[in-house]
Design a protein around this motif. Structure first.
Motif, short mmCIF file in Angstrom:
data_model
loop_
_atom_site.label_atom_id
_atom_site.label_comp_id
_atom_site.label_asym_id
_atom_site.label_seq_id
_atom_site.Cartn_x
_atom_site.Cartn_y
_atom_site.Cartn_z
N HIS A 120 0.83 -1.20 0.00
CA HIS A 120 0.00 0.00 0.00
C HIS A 120 0.87 1.25 0.00
O HIS A 120 1.98 1.27 0.54
CB HIS A 120 -0.90 0.03 1.24
CG HIS A 120 -1.98 -1.01 1.23
ND1 HIS A 120 -3.11 -0.91 0.44
CD2 HIS A 120 -2.10 -2.18 1.91
CE1 HIS A 120 -3.89 -1.96 0.64
NE2 HIS A 120 -3.30 -2.74 1.53
N THR A 169 2.04 -1.56 4.54
CA THR A 169 2.42 -2.97 4.44
C THR A 169 3.72 -3.16 5.20
O THR A 169 4.72 -2.53 4.86
CB THR A 169 2.59 -3.38 2.97
OG1 THR A 169 1.39 -3.09 2.26
CG2 THR A 169 2.94 -4.85 2.83
N ASP A 232 -8.03 -6.76 1.17
CA ASP A 232 -7.35 -5.50 0.84
C ASP A 232 -8.24 -4.55 0.07
O ASP A 232 -7.98 -3.34 0.03
CB ASP A 232 -6.07 -5.77 0.04
CG ASP A 232 -6.33 -6.50 -1.26
OD1 ASP A 232 -7.14 -7.45 -1.27
OD2 ASP A 232 -5.73 -6.12 -2.28
N PHE A 235 -9.23 -1.89 2.43
CA PHE A 235 -8.19 -1.18 3.17
C PHE A 235 -8.49 0.32 3.23
O PHE A 235 -8.91 0.93 2.24
CB PHE A 235 -6.84 -1.39 2.48
CG PHE A 235 -5.68 -0.74 3.19
CD1 PHE A 235 -5.06 -1.36 4.25
CD2 PHE A 235 -5.21 0.51 2.78
CE1 PHE A 235 -4.00 -0.77 4.91
CE2 PHE A 235 -4.15 1.12 3.43
CZ PHE A 235 -3.54 0.48 4.50
N TYR A 240 -12.62 -2.61 6.89
CA TYR A 240 -11.41 -3.41 6.74
C TYR A 240 -11.16 -4.30 7.95
O TYR A 240 -10.71 -5.45 7.82
CB TYR A 240 -10.21 -2.48 6.50
CG TYR A 240 -8.89 -3.16 6.25
CD1 TYR A 240 -8.74 -4.12 5.25
CD2 TYR A 240 -7.77 -2.83 7.01
CE1 TYR A 240 -7.51 -4.73 5.01
CE2 TYR A 240 -6.53 -3.43 6.78
CZ TYR A 240 -6.41 -4.38 5.78
OH TYR A 240 -5.20 -4.97 5.55
N ASP A 266 -3.13 -10.44 3.16
CA ASP A 266 -3.67 -9.15 2.72
C ASP A 266 -4.86 -8.73 3.56
O ASP A 266 -5.86 -8.22 3.05
CB ASP A 266 -4.05 -9.21 1.23
CG ASP A 266 -5.10 -10.27 0.92
OD1 ASP A 266 -5.44 -11.07 1.82
OD2 ASP A 266 -5.60 -10.30 -0.23
N HIS A 294 -1.08 -6.70 5.71
CA HIS A 294 -1.59 -5.63 4.86
C HIS A 294 -0.98 -5.65 3.45
O HIS A 294 -0.70 -4.60 2.87
CB HIS A 294 -1.38 -4.25 5.49
CG HIS A 294 -1.84 -4.15 6.91
ND1 HIS A 294 -3.15 -4.01 7.27
CD2 HIS A 294 -1.13 -4.20 8.07
CE1 HIS A 294 -3.24 -3.96 8.58
NE2 HIS A 294 -2.03 -4.08 9.09
N THR A 296 -1.33 -6.25 -0.61
CA THR A 296 -2.40 -5.93 -1.56
C THR A 296 -2.00 -6.43 -2.94
O THR A 296 -0.82 -6.67 -3.21
CB THR A 296 -2.67 -4.41 -1.59
OG1 THR A 296 -3.85 -4.16 -2.37
CG2 THR A 296 -1.50 -3.63 -2.18
#
Length: 331
Positions: A120, A169, A232, A235, A240, A266, A294, A296
């Protein structure tokens, strides 16, 4: 009724051609098959399944080809005949069925980018994990102030970045969970760079839990195990952190016993955020397996064949820091 294993395998191979996209190129769409099946064996006995699914190479694969992929996915021996019923072919990303197109290392036809971005973007004030502060970017030396330090026409900007390690991330080293665990500076490059990736797709699953059953068919030793949940897509929104996917205690224990290089997801956390014991973090980091949260864009990766990289800054005494995660795709 489809009989003869040799004939089955020949039929499966015949379905491996590219699907035209109507513009002289090849389509990017991947396909799977769903069916009921009854298998009879040459030494006696039978096996019945309902709603079984396998990856298939093309939408026009014939029933014999699907039957061959089904047999290969289970590693069945002494198969005499396979009867398929309620066969449906539909567009869906490959899951990595054993013996299927992704498992054989065949890349999806058509042009694909050489590198896939999997992290991200970090922006001032962004929310990564609910309750943690967002990053702040402030000037230390402005361009205007720098002009007095350099020759005419020369200027620079130096900014300060303030953030918690759990931003965007990020990678967790054992120090994140254990006071005496190895820190970020102790994570070897061999655990974070150019790792063979295996993608565990649970998108569309009816349950949030990722158990050992979702992992047990995959060879994970020395690889980057990437849990693709699809969370994701939410997010940066309040949703989320709600009904998020997570790795269960038994799933984490199975991974800890099978020595992957790292494990990524993710989703908002590799653990169920309602479980204060954090068993996935505890078991994986105790085994020296870094965790990346996290991620993606895992939909860009095939189930196998990509090389994954997510190298953390080499910071002594710190357990968590953002990474630039990406994958080198097979061609």
């Amino acid at each position: 009724m489809i009989g003869g294993l040799a004939g089955l395998m020949a039929s499966a191979r015949s379905g491996l051609g590219e699907e035209a996209d109507g513009q002289g190129g090849a389509a990017m769409t991947e396909y799977r098959a769903s069916f009921d099946a009854v298998v009879t064996f040459s030494n006696g006995g039978d096996l019945a399944v309902h709603g079984f699914r396998v990856d298939v190479p093309a939408a026009d694969i014939d029933p014999a080809g699907v039957a061959a992929l089904f047999v290969a996915s289970l590693g069945l021996l002494m198969t005499d005949a396979v009867e398929l019923r309620n066969l449906e072919i539909f567009a869906e990303p490959h899951k990595g069925t054993r013996g299927g197109p992704a498992d054989r290392g065949e890349s999806t036809p058509g042009p694909v980018p050489r590198l896939a971005e999997l992290s991200h973007v970090i922006r001032p004030g962004m929310v990564t994990y609910p309750g943690l502060p967002g990053p702040a970017i402030t000037p230390y030396l402005t361009r205007e102030a720098s002009r007095a330090r350099y020759a005419p026409g020369t200027e620079f900007a130096i900014d300060q970045l303030t953030m918690v390690g759990n931003t965007g991330t990020y990678l967790d080293a054992p120090r994140h969970r254990f006071a005496d665990g190895p820190d970020l500076a102790a994570i070897p490059l061999a655990r974070t760079a150019d790792l063979p990736a295996v993608v565990i797709r649970v998108t569309g699953a009816r349950r949030r839990e990722i158990t050992a059953g979702a992992l047990a068919a995959v060879d994970v030793r020395g690889k980057a195990v990437l849990l693709h949940t699809g969370d994701d897509a939410r997010f940066g929104t309040p949703q989320y952190a709600k009904a998020a996917h997570f790795l269960t205690r038994d799933g984490a224990a199975w991974l800890a016993d099978h020595a992957p290089a790292l494990v990524g997801i993710d989703a908002v956390n590799i653990d169920d955020i309602a479980d204060g014991e954090r068993p996935a973090h505890t078991l994986l980091l105790a085994a020296g397996i870094p965790v990346i949260e996290h991620l993606t864009g895992l939909d860009q990766l095939p189930p196998a064949g990509a090389l994954f990289t997510a190298v953390p800054l080499r910071i002594e005494g710190l357990g968590t820091v953002p990474v630039r995660a990406f994958a080198r795709l097979p061609v």
